[in-house]
Scaffold this motif. Structure first.
Motif, PDB file in Angstrom:
ATOM      1  N   GLY A 303       0.807  -1.210   0.000  1.00 12.98           N
ATOM      2  CA  GLY A 303       0.000   0.000   0.000  1.00 12.98           C
ATOM      3  C   GLY A 303       0.843   1.263   0.000  1.00 12.98           C
ATOM      4  N   ALA A 304       1.959   1.223   0.737  1.00 10.86           N
ATOM      5  CA  ALA A 304       2.829   2.396   0.799  1.00 10.86           C
ATOM      6  C   ALA A 304       3.470   2.682  -0.552  1.00 10.86           C
ATOM      7  CB  ALA A 304       3.906   2.191   1.856  1.00 10.86           C
ATOM      8  N   VAL A 306       2.425   1.546  -3.659  1.00 10.03           N
ATOM      9  CA  VAL A 306       1.424   1.871  -4.684  1.00 10.03           C
ATOM     10  C   VAL A 306       0.833   3.255  -4.416  1.00 10.03           C
ATOM     11  CG1 VAL A 306      -0.795   1.167  -5.670  1.00 10.03           C
ATOM     12  CG2 VAL A 306       0.927  -0.556  -5.125  1.00 10.03           C
ATOM     13  N   GLY A 307       0.861   3.694  -3.149  1.00 13.46           N
ATOM     14  CA  GLY A 307       0.385   5.031  -2.837  1.00 13.46           C
ATOM     15  C   GLY A 307       1.249   6.123  -3.435  1.00 13.46           C
ATOM     16  N   GLN A 308       2.490   5.809  -3.755  1.00 12.75           N
ATOM     17  CA  GLN A 308       3.394   6.787  -4.370  1.00 12.75           C
ATOM     18  C   GLN A 308       3.181   6.904  -5.867  1.00 12.75           C
ATOM     19  OE1 GLN A 308       5.475   8.671  -2.421  1.00 12.75           O
ATOM     20  NE2 GLN A 308       4.469   7.577  -0.738  1.00 12.75           N
ATOM     21  N   THR A 309       2.875   5.783  -6.510  1.00 15.40           N
ATOM     22  CA  THR A 309       2.676   5.772  -7.967  1.00 15.40           C
ATOM     23  C   THR A 309       1.921   4.519  -8.379  1.00 15.40           C
ATOM     24  OG1 THR A 309       3.796   5.721 -10.122  1.00 15.40           O
ATOM     25  CG2 THR A 309       4.941   4.681  -8.286  1.00 15.40           C
ATOM     26  N   GLN A 310       1.125   4.630  -9.423  1.00 16.57           N
ATOM     27  CA  GLN A 310       0.403   3.477  -9.974  1.00 16.57           C
ATOM     28  C   GLN A 310       1.120   2.902 -11.188  1.00 16.57           C
ATOM     29  OE1 GLN A 310      -2.500   1.985  -8.869  1.00 16.57           O
ATOM     30  NE2 GLN A 310      -2.396   3.289  -7.063  1.00 16.57           N
TER      31      GLN A 310
END
Length: 427
Positions: A303-304, A306-310
């Motif tokens: 989650g950390a 993917v929270g920065q970039t998709q």
């Protein structure tokens, strides 16, 4: 898991063997969980040793030990000298070529770096190559070894990540050649600036070149036979390890005739310490891994990130940057065992290919073996070459940059890794 993680790093800093640091810190998790029976760590440790796929690891270690006494190594050295003898840098170019060819036999970066340092290190210094430069290339050239079939790192990654070992073997070949090219260009640039001459200035007679090729052909055939055997279904990944031992032994006893019963027994005995160290590490890592899963750490890290970039490329670059940094402090084998199950699902959820990610992950994790403060291969070559770590580090910076450049290229162009596995095994 905070206490467990802190305990792991503290134990590592005070010099405890990695396997025991993992096992003890993992056991602390169960001491914090009274509801969990303390029989679980014992059960997990024993069950980890029953993994049939891991049987290939001790067999490949044994095959590498036998190869050093079968005459294969000396013949590959002669062939490497023929291939690179006219390139600037002399023996520095030879050691890169030898690593690329020895990877298919030894499978271990640390063993390859130590062996080449003993074979070529003294002669490099006698030919006036700077000690730091010579030691650095003897170390970093072995980065090629783990991604040439049958690299032990690929067997480990395939086992813990449930990824096809055959496809990983095929996927490592082109990246290994790219690393060879990158290191060779780096050596050429440094050699030109410092005035290091080639090993020879004229071509070898065809007879000598042909003799060197014939001498090395049995070792060069080995990774080809591995891939053919896996593709045709003749061998499973575990059985291919037994084939490796039998193949190297037959070459040593019947083809080169440089191995006898005594040297064969010595090779097997020498491999036992390496086998014990690796398998103990794998067994005790199961305790640590149990806590990671129970605490849902993979989901939190996923989650950390993917929270920065998709973006798949962005996620892979973030993961690999993290692996490069943590690799300064943790051994590559530990990183593969502990982090591959965490990061591989993240990449797969973004439709990333597990073989592509596996190869770049293995290269990034292995770089830590050659960097301070805890690089095992670095200390091995520095000890053999009597080179201070500071001097080695200055010499290693250009090769570190070259290796990272190759990793970035592989991330940006996945087809470099995937086209050969797709051609051999299908999409």
């Amino acid at each position: 898991m905070l206490i467990v993680t802190l305990a792991f790093f503290v134990l590592m800093v005070i010099g405890m063997p990695v396997a025991f640091a993992i096992g003890i810190s993992g056991a602390l998790f169960f001491l914090q969980q009274p509801a969990l029976p303390f029989t679980i760590p014992v059960q997990r440790t024993v069950s980890q040793t029953q993994n049939f796929a891991l049987l290939a690891i001790p067999l490949f270690i044994m095959a590498g030990s036998l190869a050093n006494r079968s005459g294969i190594t000396q013949r590959l050295l002669a062939l490497a000298s023929v291939i690179t003898g006219r390139l600037r840098g002399g023996l520095a170019q030879v050691t890169i070529a030898l690593s690329a060819m020895m990877g298919g036999v030894s499978g271990s970066a640390i063993a390859d770096a130590a062996m080449q340092s003993r074979m070529l290190g003294g002669e490099m210094l006698r030919r006036n190559l700077a000690r730091g430069f010579a030691t650095a290339i003897l170390g970093f050239s072995a980065l090629i070894t783990p991604i040439v079939p049958p690299g032990i790192g690929m067997v480990l990654f395939g086992s813990v990540g449930q990824v096809s070992v055959g496809r990983l073997f095929a996927g490592g070949i082109v990246p290994a050649l790219l690393l060879w090219l990158a290191f060779s260009l780096t050596v050429s640039l440094i050699a030109r600036r410092r005035g290091y001459p080639p090993e020879r200035s004229s071509r070898l007679p065809r007879g000598e070149a042909g003799k060197a090729l014939r001498g090395g052909i049995w070792a060069l055939l080995f990774p080809v036979l591995l891939l053919v055997g896996l593709r045709s279904g003749v061998f499973t990944p575990s059985e291919i390890g037994a084939f490796a031992v039998a193949y190297v032994a037959l070459v040593g006893f019947l083809v080169h005739r440089e191995m006898n019963a005594r040297s064969g027994a010595e090779a097997i005995e020498a491999s036992l310490a390496d086998v014990g160290a690796v398998m103990l590490l794998i067994a005790l890592s199961a305790i640590f891994s149990y806590g990671i899963v129970m605490e849902r750490l993979p989901e939190a890290i996923s989650g950390a990130i993917v929270g920065q970039t998709q973006s798949l490329i962005g996620v892979e670059l973030l993961i690999l940057a993290f692996v490069l940094v943590i690799g300064f402090f943790v051994d590559a084998t530990v990183l593969i065992i502990m982090l591959a199950p965490i990061f591989l699902p993240v990449v797969q959820n973004l439709d990333g290919d597990p073989v592509h990610f596996g190869i770049v992950f293995i290269v990034a994790a292995t770089i830590g073996n050659f960097t301070p403060p805890v690089g095992a291969a670095m200390y091995a070559v520095c000890t053999i070459m009597k080179c201070p770590v500071e001097e080695y580090t200055r010499g290693a910076v250009p090769f570190f940059i070259a290796a990272v450049a190759v990793i970035v290229l592989l991330v940006l162009v996945p087809e470099i890794v995937l086209f050969l596995p797709d051609a051999i095994f299908g999409r």
